[in-house]
Design a protein around this motif. Structure first.
Motif, PDB file in Angstrom:
ATOM      1  N   ASP A  21      -7.783  -7.438  -7.429  1.00  0.00           N
ATOM      2  CA  ASP A  21      -6.563  -6.976  -6.796  1.00  0.00           C
ATOM      3  C   ASP A  21      -6.147  -8.232  -6.009  1.00  0.00           C
ATOM      4  O   ASP A  21      -6.826  -9.045  -5.161  1.00  0.00           O
ATOM      5  CB  ASP A  21      -7.500  -5.977  -5.859  1.00  0.00           C
ATOM      6  CG  ASP A  21      -6.174  -5.134  -5.037  1.00  0.00           C
ATOM      7  OD1 ASP A  21      -5.718  -4.308  -5.658  1.00  0.00           O
ATOM      8  OD2 ASP A  21      -5.887  -5.394  -3.800  1.00  0.00           O
ATOM      9  N   VAL A  71      -2.941  -9.332  -3.522  1.00  0.00           N
ATOM     10  CA  VAL A  71      -1.856  -8.822  -2.686  1.00  0.00           C
ATOM     11  C   VAL A  71      -0.868 -10.501  -2.404  1.00  0.00           C
ATOM     12  O   VAL A  71      -1.657 -11.342  -1.839  1.00  0.00           O
ATOM     13  CB  VAL A  71      -2.007  -8.298  -1.459  1.00  0.00           C
ATOM     14  CG1 VAL A  71      -0.851  -8.037  -0.356  1.00  0.00           C
ATOM     15  CG2 VAL A  71      -2.871  -7.150  -1.527  1.00  0.00           C
ATOM     16  N   GLU A 113       4.209  -2.889  -2.396  1.00  0.00           N
ATOM     17  CA  GLU A 113       3.030  -3.540  -1.497  1.00  0.00           C
ATOM     18  C   GLU A 113       2.852  -4.935  -1.914  1.00  0.00           C
ATOM     19  O   GLU A 113       1.800  -5.636  -1.576  1.00  0.00           O
ATOM     20  CB  GLU A 113       2.120  -2.742  -1.790  1.00  0.00           C
ATOM     21  CG  GLU A 113       2.140  -1.292  -0.932  1.00  0.00           C
ATOM     22  CD  GLU A 113       0.817  -0.429  -0.962  1.00  0.00           C
ATOM     23  OE1 GLU A 113      -0.356  -0.890  -1.688  1.00  0.00           O
ATOM     24  OE2 GLU A 113       0.969   0.742  -0.572  1.00  0.00           O
ATOM     25  N   ARG A 114       3.660  -5.586  -3.078  1.00  0.00           N
ATOM     26  CA  ARG A 114       3.377  -6.779  -3.535  1.00  0.00           C
ATOM     27  C   ARG A 114       1.752  -6.875  -3.822  1.00  0.00           C
ATOM     28  O   ARG A 114       1.297  -7.977  -3.910  1.00  0.00           O
ATOM     29  CB  ARG A 114       3.634  -7.871  -2.352  1.00  0.00           C
ATOM     30  CG  ARG A 114       4.876  -7.683  -1.727  1.00  0.00           C
ATOM     31  CD  ARG A 114       5.235  -8.955  -0.653  1.00  0.00           C
ATOM     32  NE  ARG A 114       4.145  -9.167   0.081  1.00  0.00           N
ATOM     33  CZ  ARG A 114       3.849  -8.333   1.364  1.00  0.00           C
ATOM     34  NH1 ARG A 114       4.713  -7.430   1.587  1.00  0.00           N
ATOM     35  NH2 ARG A 114       2.817  -8.733   2.006  1.00  0.00           N
ATOM     36  N   ARG A 115       1.513  -5.994  -4.788  1.00  0.00           N
ATOM     37  CA  ARG A 115       0.027  -5.888  -5.326  1.00  0.00           C
ATOM     38  C   ARG A 115       0.088  -5.818  -6.732  1.00  0.00           C
ATOM     39  O   ARG A 115       0.828  -5.102  -7.331  1.00  0.00           O
ATOM     40  CB  ARG A 115      -0.378  -4.587  -4.569  1.00  0.00           C
ATOM     41  CG  ARG A 115      -2.182  -4.691  -4.787  1.00  0.00           C
ATOM     42  CD  ARG A 115      -2.684  -3.161  -4.246  1.00  0.00           C
ATOM     43  NE  ARG A 115      -2.420  -3.213  -2.905  1.00  0.00           N
ATOM     44  CZ  ARG A 115      -3.208  -3.535  -2.173  1.00  0.00           C
ATOM     45  NH1 ARG A 115      -4.556  -4.272  -2.560  1.00  0.00           N
ATOM     46  NH2 ARG A 115      -3.033  -3.488  -0.825  1.00  0.00           N
ATOM     47  N   THR A 131      -3.110  -5.080  -9.607  1.00  0.00           N
ATOM     48  CA  THR A 131      -4.504  -4.677  -9.753  1.00  0.00           C
ATOM     49  C   THR A 131      -4.665  -4.679 -11.272  1.00  0.00           C
ATOM     50  O   THR A 131      -3.953  -4.099 -12.014  1.00  0.00           O
ATOM     51  CB  THR A 131      -4.903  -3.301  -9.162  1.00  0.00           C
ATOM     52  OG1 THR A 131      -4.435  -3.380  -7.885  1.00  0.00           O
ATOM     53  CG2 THR A 131      -6.230  -2.803  -9.334  1.00  0.00           C
ATOM     54  N   ASP A 133      -4.321 -11.798   0.102  1.00  0.00           N
ATOM     55  CA  ASP A 133      -5.460 -11.373  -0.137  1.00  0.00           C
ATOM     56  C   ASP A 133      -5.532 -11.413  -1.494  1.00  0.00           C
ATOM     57  O   ASP A 133      -4.952 -10.836  -2.378  1.00  0.00           O
ATOM     58  CB  ASP A 133      -5.628  -9.927   0.395  1.00  0.00           C
ATOM     59  CG  ASP A 133      -7.072  -9.164   0.416  1.00  0.00           C
ATOM     60  OD1 ASP A 133      -7.747  -9.964   1.185  1.00  0.00           O
ATOM     61  OD2 ASP A 133      -7.124  -8.515  -0.301  1.00  0.00           O
TER      62      ASP A 133
END
Length: 334
Positions: A250, A252, A280-282, A284, A310
């Motif tokens: 994950d 970020v 969310e600029r994520r 996964t 993160d």
């Protein structure tokens, strides 16, 4: 070195097995209900020593497996051996080699803890002296000596459950079956039961337990078997089962513009399509177990100029394994 071995166990329950439908139902043209297939096909191998946890949804067949192995139910098909004895041809030898504690405490509330164990010792032909000695030994070993001479109805639920467990040890069994031994207990009482089970396994007793608490199985079981709709859908150590699902990374990002670059970094390690969340600029993605470590992933992102807020590499939990392997798929063996 096999304590429990079963192959192709099958068991059904229902009106269709109990004989013909009532005459009134036949005259009315009602069809006889189909039997419930509690066990469709169960293979099971448990080595001597250690703890095996049997997991599954309600109604999956866990208790039925225990009852068949303990000779309390006769299977409709398949074979099973416990402590080297066939459950159908040698039920007496199986019973002599096992202990069993069911879902509800079976001790007498109107006797003291010591009296409960003493009477069980007499029933197992240990003699009065042998029964007294064994009762004192078990009460002391499992932390119940201080309450031994109080009526059991004054004990807490956890203490009564521990007494029920050690009652199955009056004659030291080679194999101990525990059917949901900690259901309804508070965390402290559950921890006491866990400690008792681990102590038994350390002394060489093979323990097969059913439980609804996945963290319980994760903490004390050497081997886990998952049953769904009467079929074994997974088996292995807790770590093996978690690794079978792989891990997840994950990331970020500080800026959504870096999502494409981050995806390129992960391209050679992912095992499935990544999920992007630009809001969310994520990012996964699934990866094989052990494919990348957290420091290595951070270094790769940094080398590619990806600014991450993160980063995590997460191993699946036993809960996720359970949910993945209990979906009642079709295509059961006949």
């Amino acid at each position: 070195m096999i304590a429990i071995e079963a192959e192709g166990l099958r068991k059904s329950f229902g009106p269709a097995l109990a004989g013909a439908a009532p005459a009134s139902a036949r005259r009315a043209g009602n069809r006889r209900p189909e039997p419930v297939q509690a066990l469709r096909w169960v293979d099971l191998t448990v080595p001597r020593g250690g703890v095996c946890a049997l997991l599954g949804p309600n109604g999956a067949g866990k208790t039925t497996v225990v009852r068949v192995l303990a000779t309390l139910l006769r299977p409709d098909g398949g074979t099973a051996r416990v402590a080297g004895h066939d459950v159908l041809r040698e039920p007496g030898l199986v019973r002599a080699a096992i202990g069993l504690a069911g879902q509800h405490a079976a001790v007498d509330d109107d006797l003291t803890g010591r009296e409960n164990l003493f009477i069980l010792g007499l029933m197992h032909h240990r003699g009065r002296r042998g029964a007294r000695t064994r009762a004192a030994e078990l009460l002391d070993r499992f932390g119940l000596a201080d309450a031994a001479d109080r009526l059991v109805k004054t004990w807490s639920g956890g203490m009564r459950r521990r007494l029920d467990l050690i009652a199955s040890l009056v004659v030291a069994p080679q194999v101990l079956f525990l059917d949901e031994p900690t259901t309804g207990l508070d965390p402290r009482s559950r921890a006491e039961i866990w400690a008792a089970v681990r102590a038994l396994a350390a002394d060489g007793t093979t323990v097969l337990l059913t439980t609804q608490y996945l963290e319980e199985a994760d903490r004390i079981a050497d081997q886990i078997v998952i049953i769904d709709a009467g079929l074994v859908t997974a088996h292995g150590s807790p770590d093996e089962l978690k690794d079978s699902l792989g891990s997840r990374v994950d990331v970020v990002l500080a800026d959504a513009a870096g999502l494409d670059a981050a995806e390129a970094v992960l391209a050679d390690i992912v095992t499935g399509p990544p999920r992007l969340d630009a809001g969310e600029r994520r990012l996964t993605a699934p990866v094989a177990a052990g494919a990348v470590t957290l420091p290595e992933l951070v270094r790769r992102l940094d080398a590619a100029g990806v600014m991450a807020e993160d980063v995590s590499v997460r191993r699946p939990t036993l809960d996720e394994v359970f949910l993945d392997r209990t979906r009642a798929t079709e295509g059961y063996p006949a």
